[in-house]
Enzyme design. Structure first.
Site, mmCIF file in Angstrom:
data_model
loop_
_atom_site.group_PDB
_atom_site.id
_atom_site.type_symbol
_atom_site.label_atom_id
_atom_site.label_comp_id
_atom_site.label_asym_id
_atom_site.label_seq_id
_atom_site.Cartn_x
_atom_site.Cartn_y
_atom_site.Cartn_z
ATOM 1 N N ASN A 10 2.009 2.022 8.685
ATOM 2 C CA ASN A 10 1.989 2.900 7.514
ATOM 3 C C ASN A 10 1.700 2.034 6.296
ATOM 4 O O ASN A 10 2.553 1.257 5.872
ATOM 5 C CB ASN A 10 3.367 3.587 7.390
ATOM 6 C CG ASN A 10 3.515 4.348 6.092
ATOM 7 O OD1 ASN A 10 2.545 4.613 5.391
ATOM 8 N ND2 ASN A 10 4.751 4.713 5.768
ATOM 9 N N TRP A 11 0.490 2.160 5.790
ATOM 10 C CA TRP A 11 0.095 1.294 4.668
ATOM 11 C C TRP A 11 0.670 1.767 3.327
ATOM 12 O O TRP A 11 0.509 1.099 2.320
ATOM 13 C CB TRP A 11 -1.440 1.208 4.590
ATOM 14 C CG TRP A 11 -2.047 0.307 5.624
ATOM 15 C CD1 TRP A 11 -1.386 -0.450 6.555
ATOM 16 C CD2 TRP A 11 -3.448 0.037 5.829
ATOM 17 N NE1 TRP A 11 -2.279 -1.162 7.317
ATOM 18 C CE2 TRP A 11 -3.547 -0.882 6.900
ATOM 19 C CE3 TRP A 11 -4.617 0.493 5.228
ATOM 20 C CZ2 TRP A 11 -4.781 -1.361 7.355
ATOM 21 C CZ3 TRP A 11 -5.848 0.024 5.690
ATOM 22 C CH2 TRP A 11 -5.923 -0.901 6.741
ATOM 23 N N LYS A 12 1.277 2.927 3.326
ATOM 24 C CA LYS A 12 1.845 3.493 2.082
ATOM 25 C C LYS A 12 0.792 3.457 0.962
ATOM 26 O O LYS A 12 -0.383 3.639 1.244
ATOM 27 C CB LYS A 12 3.125 2.747 1.695
ATOM 28 C CG LYS A 12 4.104 2.625 2.843
ATOM 29 C CD LYS A 12 5.453 2.171 2.406
ATOM 30 C CE LYS A 12 6.321 1.932 3.634
ATOM 31 N NZ LYS A 12 7.718 1.706 3.328
ATOM 32 N N HIS A 98 8.527 11.233 6.027
ATOM 33 C CA HIS A 98 8.929 9.839 5.788
ATOM 34 C C HIS A 98 10.034 9.852 4.726
ATOM 35 O O HIS A 98 10.000 10.662 3.801
ATOM 36 C CB HIS A 98 7.718 9.026 5.313
ATOM 37 C CG HIS A 98 8.014 7.557 5.245
ATOM 38 N ND1 HIS A 98 8.741 6.998 4.226
ATOM 39 C CD2 HIS A 98 7.706 6.539 6.085
ATOM 40 C CE1 HIS A 98 8.864 5.693 4.448
ATOM 41 N NE2 HIS A 98 8.244 5.398 5.569
ATOM 42 N N GLU A 100 10.592 8.133 2.237
ATOM 43 C CA GLU A 100 10.144 8.006 0.843
ATOM 44 C C GLU A 100 9.671 9.349 0.306
ATOM 45 O O GLU A 100 9.779 9.635 -0.882
ATOM 46 C CB GLU A 100 9.043 6.932 0.752
ATOM 47 C CG GLU A 100 9.652 5.538 0.877
ATOM 48 C CD GLU A 100 8.734 4.479 1.431
ATOM 49 O OE1 GLU A 100 7.515 4.692 1.483
ATOM 50 O OE2 GLU A 100 9.260 3.424 1.842
ATOM 51 N N GLU A 168 13.969 6.004 11.498
ATOM 52 C CA GLU A 168 13.871 4.970 10.471
ATOM 53 C C GLU A 168 15.112 5.015 9.587
ATOM 54 O O GLU A 168 15.177 5.843 8.656
ATOM 55 C CB GLU A 168 12.634 5.213 9.600
ATOM 56 C CG GLU A 168 11.329 5.191 10.362
ATOM 57 C CD GLU A 168 10.176 4.850 9.447
ATOM 58 O OE1 GLU A 168 9.548 3.828 9.689
ATOM 59 O OE2 GLU A 168 9.935 5.591 8.475
ATOM 60 N N GLY A 174 11.863 -1.584 4.378
ATOM 61 C CA GLY A 174 11.419 -2.500 3.327
ATOM 62 C C GLY A 174 12.497 -3.442 2.820
ATOM 63 O O GLY A 174 12.338 -4.076 1.783
ATOM 64 N N SER A 212 11.722 -2.483 8.763
ATOM 65 C CA SER A 212 11.665 -3.952 8.762
ATOM 66 C C SER A 212 11.280 -4.561 10.111
ATOM 67 O O SER A 212 11.780 -5.626 10.485
ATOM 68 C CB SER A 212 12.994 -4.539 8.261
ATOM 69 O OG SER A 212 13.210 -4.161 6.918
ATOM 70 N N GLY A 233 5.846 -0.667 8.228
ATOM 71 C CA GLY A 233 5.321 -0.609 6.862
ATOM 72 C C GLY A 233 4.708 -1.940 6.471
ATOM 73 O O GLY A 233 3.556 -2.240 6.803
ATOM 74 N N GLY A 234 5.495 -2.769 5.779
ATOM 75 C CA GLY A 234 4.995 -4.024 5.208
ATOM 76 C C GLY A 234 4.208 -4.887 6.177
ATOM 77 O O GLY A 234 3.148 -5.427 5.825
#
Ligand code: PEP
Length: 250
Positions: A10-12, A98, A100, A168, A174, A212, A233-234
């Site tokens: 997920n590149w957000k 998600h 967020e 998640e 993150g 993470s 993510g990251g």
């Protein structure tokens, strides 16, 4: 039952066209070098890049998805993007709920369910995200919260082929913090049991862990029973960081 794992990135809200194309090309060439891959690989770029990335990934082992979709097919919803538009752009998946989006946009389970149903209507695979906050975990409410989210966010018509669940923990996203594998095991088993009450082919539903995940912890997490992949993510932004996670499931 053997379930084909899904490793999803997920590149957000990260990446412009040129650098994103370079990272996706690098990922595709790693997959090509591998030959036969034993898992599904997915990248969910920002919406504006879905079409370009889908064209780039066509015919490769990497699929493209969107990070969100609207509940409706079309209409007066300024700034929104429908699941049909996402499918039309060449994507095969859409994330719904998600944390967020649940936090930043106040998305309730009811809205998440409608978004997941919109994804299915458009022929996309829905990735429905669930997860507890730190406060909920500390108050011993994790399993109740997860059950509530699974039950109320699961789209009508969900099958193992069209729906994926991503667990998640909000506090792990993150932050570099990862739950103990015993905690991941407990929650994933719990989700599997909940799904068995809600759908026929629950054993085949991919249950992803997200929060993470990195090359250094992925193997341990992917070895947990009922973990059938990862939502990353990251560590999905750079092919060189993402590939070692993919490799744990090849
Ligand atoms: C995510 O955004 O779904 C996520 C898991 O992020 P990160 O891997 O950066 O924790």
């Amino acid at each position: 039952m053997s379930v084909r794992p899904l490793i999803a990135g997920n590149w957000k809200m990260n990446g412009l066209a040129k650098e994103s194309a370079a990272e996706l090309s690098a990922l595709i060439s790693k997959a090509n070098d591998q030959g036969e891959v034993g898992c599904d690989i997915l990248i969910c770029p920002p919406a504006l890049l879905v079409s370009q990335m889908a064209t780039l990934a066509e015919g490769s082992a990497v699929s493209i998805g969107a990070q969100d979709c609207h509940t409706q097919e079309k209409g007066a919803h300024t700034g929104d993007i429908s699941a049909e538009m996402i499918a039309d752009a060449g994507a095969g998946y859409a994330i719904a709920g998600h944390s967020e989006r649940r936090t930043d946009h106040g998305e309730s389970n009811e809205v998440v369910k409608m978004k997941a149903e919109a994804a299915l209507r458009a022929g996309l695979i829905a990735i429905v995200c669930v997860g507890e906050t730190l406060e909920e975990r500390e108050n011993g409410k994790t399993l109740d919260i997860i059950s509530d989210q699974v039950k109320n966010s699961l789209p009508e018509g969900a099958t193992a082929a069209n729906t994926v669940i991503a667990y998640e923990p909000v506090w792990a996203i993150g932050t570099g913090k990862v739950p103990a594998t015993s905690d991941v095991d407990e929650v994933h088993n719990h989700i599997r049991s909940d799904l068995k009450l809600l759908m026929k082919d629950a054993e085949g539903v991919r249950l992803l862990y997200g929060g993470s995940v990195k090359g250094s912890n992925a193997a341990e997490l992917m070895a947990v029973e009922n973990v059938n992949g990862a939502l990353v993510g990251g560590a999905s932004l750079k092919a060189e960081d993402f590939w070692p996670i993919v490799e744990t499931s090849l």
